[in-house]
Design an enzyme around this catalytic site. Structure first.
Site, PDB file in Angstrom:
ATOM      1  N   SER A   1       0.835  -1.197   0.000  1.00 41.55           N
ATOM      2  CA  SER A   1       0.000   0.000   0.000  1.00 41.55           C
ATOM      3  C   SER A   1       0.880   1.261   0.000  1.00 41.55           C
ATOM      4  O   SER A   1       1.652   1.478  -0.926  1.00 41.55           O
ATOM      5  CB  SER A   1      -0.961  -0.043   1.187  1.00 41.55           C
ATOM      6  OG  SER A   1      -1.970   0.918   1.054  1.00 41.55           O
TER       7      SER A   1
ATOM      8  N   ASP B   1     -10.349  -4.754  -4.073  1.00 43.28           N
ATOM      9  CA  ASP B   1      -9.700  -3.819  -3.154  1.00 43.28           C
ATOM     10  C   ASP B   1     -10.486  -2.507  -3.160  1.00 43.28           C
ATOM     11  O   ASP B   1     -10.497  -1.809  -4.174  1.00 43.28           O
ATOM     12  CB  ASP B   1      -8.251  -3.584  -3.610  1.00 43.28           C
ATOM     13  CG  ASP B   1      -7.458  -2.723  -2.647  1.00 43.28           C
ATOM     14  OD1 ASP B   1      -8.059  -1.977  -1.857  1.00 43.28           O
ATOM     15  OD2 ASP B   1      -6.217  -2.784  -2.704  1.00 43.28           O
TER      16      ASP B   1
ATOM     17  N   HIS C   1      -7.907  -5.535  -0.075  1.00 50.76           N
ATOM     18  CA  HIS C   1      -6.740  -4.655   0.030  1.00 50.76           C
ATOM     19  C   HIS C   1      -5.603  -5.307   0.805  1.00 50.76           C
ATOM     20  O   HIS C   1      -4.438  -5.178   0.438  1.00 50.76           O
ATOM     21  CB  HIS C   1      -7.132  -3.339   0.705  1.00 50.76           C
ATOM     22  CG  HIS C   1      -6.007  -2.356   0.798  1.00 50.76           C
ATOM     23  ND1 HIS C   1      -5.364  -1.855  -0.305  1.00 50.76           N
ATOM     24  CD2 HIS C   1      -5.387  -1.800   1.871  1.00 50.76           C
ATOM     25  CE1 HIS C   1      -4.407  -1.022   0.066  1.00 50.76           C
ATOM     26  NE2 HIS C   1      -4.400  -0.976   1.391  1.00 50.76           N
TER      27      HIS C   1
END
Length: 256
Positions: A102, A201, A231
């Protein structure tokens, strides 16, 4: 047990919690996500993998995260990028394999640019739902006017999160993020890249990963889409995929 690394000077000094595992080969460096920490399932899985394989491994918490000092709301992407650079300078003594999740994916790409041409330039990069430019493209441009006004007028907006307490999104975070934008041009990594991305996600849409892939200038870039992945990509099958991807990247690096 984590050791403490002091970063910054004067009022900007902060104490980072860092864990290292000695080993051979390209050191694996874990770069966590926004409001995550080095005790998460992906970081733990890579630690177990490194232990079995005899690979060096480095993980840490950014300032304002996990076991490190500092207040989250006082930090920006520049803070966390500086944290990552300091950890690499102190604990990495060969070209590493950066594994960024991320926000950590954005930081990994920024590190590749900052370390290019040095002895610590990455030998490979694995990105998990990379959130390059997220403060601008996935936050500011997506926020309704009332949230933008709150940030501009009050300096902070507390954004509800599916993962815990609301996130304080500060004006400083948004404005600082604009200094580090990557997706408006080519991204030079100088090494092979593999992206893992869930297609369910809600935080980093899979098309964002496609844009990241398009912007990476190297020919040696791969994308694996997990059709039912979210995610976090932290189910057992996701963790096994991460481990296989890291192992394959390490093998490719060692054979280069």
């Amino acid at each position: 047990m984590a050791e403490i690394l002091k970063v910054g000077d004067g009022p900007a000094e902060r104490r980072l919690a860092v864990e290292t595992r000695a080993g051979a080969g390209a050191p694996i460096v874990w770069l966590g996500g926004f409001r995550s920490d080095m005790r998460g399932s992906k970081a733990e899985r890579l630690d177990a993998f490194a232990a079995r394989a005899g690979h060096a491994y480095v993980r840490f918490d950014y300032a304002g995260h996990g076991e490190s000092g500092g207040q989250f709301a006082d930090c920006t992407l520049s803070t966390w990028l500086e944290d990552a650079q300091a950890v690499i300078a102190a604990h990495v003594h060969a070209r590493p394999l950066l594994v960024g999740s991320s926000m950590g994916g954005w930081i990994a790409l920024l590190l590749a640019r900052a370390l290019a041409g040095t002895a610590r330039a990455p030998a490979g990069i694995v990105l998990i739902a990379p959130a390059a430019d997220f403060t601008q493209r996935l936050m500011w441009e997506a926020f309704p006017d009332v949230v933008r006004a709150d940030i501009l007028e009050r300096g902070v907006h507390h954004l509800p999160s599916a993962y815990g307490d609301p996130y304080p999104i500060t004006r400083a975070l948004i404005e600082d993020g604009r200094r580090h934008l990557l997706l408006d041009g080519a991204i030079e990594t100088g090494c092979p890249v593999h992206i893992l991305q869930g297609m369910r996600d809600p935080d980093v849409p899979w098309r964002h990963a496609l844009l990241t892939l398009e912007r990476i200038a190297t020919d040696n870039v791969a994308l694996t889409l997990v059709k039912d992945g979210d995610h976090r990509l932290s189910r057992e099958e996701d963790l096994a995929l991460l481990e296989r991807t890291v192992a394959a990247m390490l093998e490719a690096i060692s054979g280069a």
